[in-house]
Design a protein around this motif. Structure first.
Motif, PDB file in Angstrom:
ATOM      1  N   ASN A   1      90.212 -26.306  -2.154  1.00  7.88           N
ATOM      2  CA  ASN A   1      89.863 -25.932  -4.026  1.00  7.88           C
ATOM      3  C   ASN A   1      89.209 -27.136  -4.242  1.00  7.88           C
TER       4      ASN A   1
ATOM      5  N   TRP B   1      89.467 -28.606  -7.579  1.00  2.80           N
ATOM      6  CA  TRP B   1      90.461 -29.218  -8.484  1.00  2.80           C
ATOM      7  C   TRP B   1      89.154 -30.096 -10.532  1.00  2.80           C
TER       8      TRP B   1
ATOM      9  N   GLN C   1      94.095 -29.189 -13.320  1.00  3.35           N
ATOM     10  CA  GLN C   1      94.259 -29.367 -12.187  1.00  3.35           C
ATOM     11  C   GLN C   1      94.499 -30.748 -11.932  1.00  3.35           C
ATOM     12  N   LEU C   2      94.345 -31.562 -11.563  1.00  2.00           N
ATOM     13  CA  LEU C   2      94.160 -33.127 -11.585  1.00  2.00           C
ATOM     14  C   LEU C   2      96.068 -33.555 -12.592  1.00  2.00           C
TER      15      LEU C   2
ATOM     16  N   GLY D   1      94.000 -31.116  -3.161  1.00  2.00           N
ATOM     17  CA  GLY D   1      92.119 -31.076  -4.041  1.00  2.00           C
ATOM     18  C   GLY D   1      91.092 -31.641  -4.272  1.00  2.00           C
TER      19      GLY D   1
END
Length: 102
Positions: free
Chosen positions: A2, A4, A8-9, A50
């Protein structure tokens, strides 16, 4: 794998997670090969992973001292344990992942 974004990180790092963060740029030929290798890795092991287009995150390049792409950060408990620039082969990557985070 996905794509990122920054939040999200952050959630991944702040959550003290184990896994991989892959930095690339779309026009990089070596990155395209590395992406295919990581797709194989995804099929072989259960690991959080990611990817992030470094063109959009130059501040992360400075923060993580990324020298070039492709770049793979091996993260254990939210801390970068190793930074890889030379991916060599799928078996090489599997061994590194098993040593560092599995």
């Amino acid at each position: 794998m996905n794509e990122w974004n920054r939040s999200q990180l952050s959630a991944f790092i702040e959550g003290k997670a184990n896994g991989l963060v892959y930095f690339y740029t779309p026009m990089c030929g070596t990155c395209q090969v590395a992406s295919k290798m990581l797709q194989v890795i995804e099929e072989l092991v259960e690991v959080d992973m990611g990817k992030m287009n470094l063109n959009f995150y130059p501040d992360l390049a400075r923060e993580y001292e990324i020298e070039s792409v492709p770049c793979l950060l091996l993260v254990e408990a939210g801390e970068v344990k190793e930074t890889l620039y030379a991916f060599h082969s799928v078996p090489f990557l599997l061994e590194k992942i098993k040593q560092q985070i599995l």
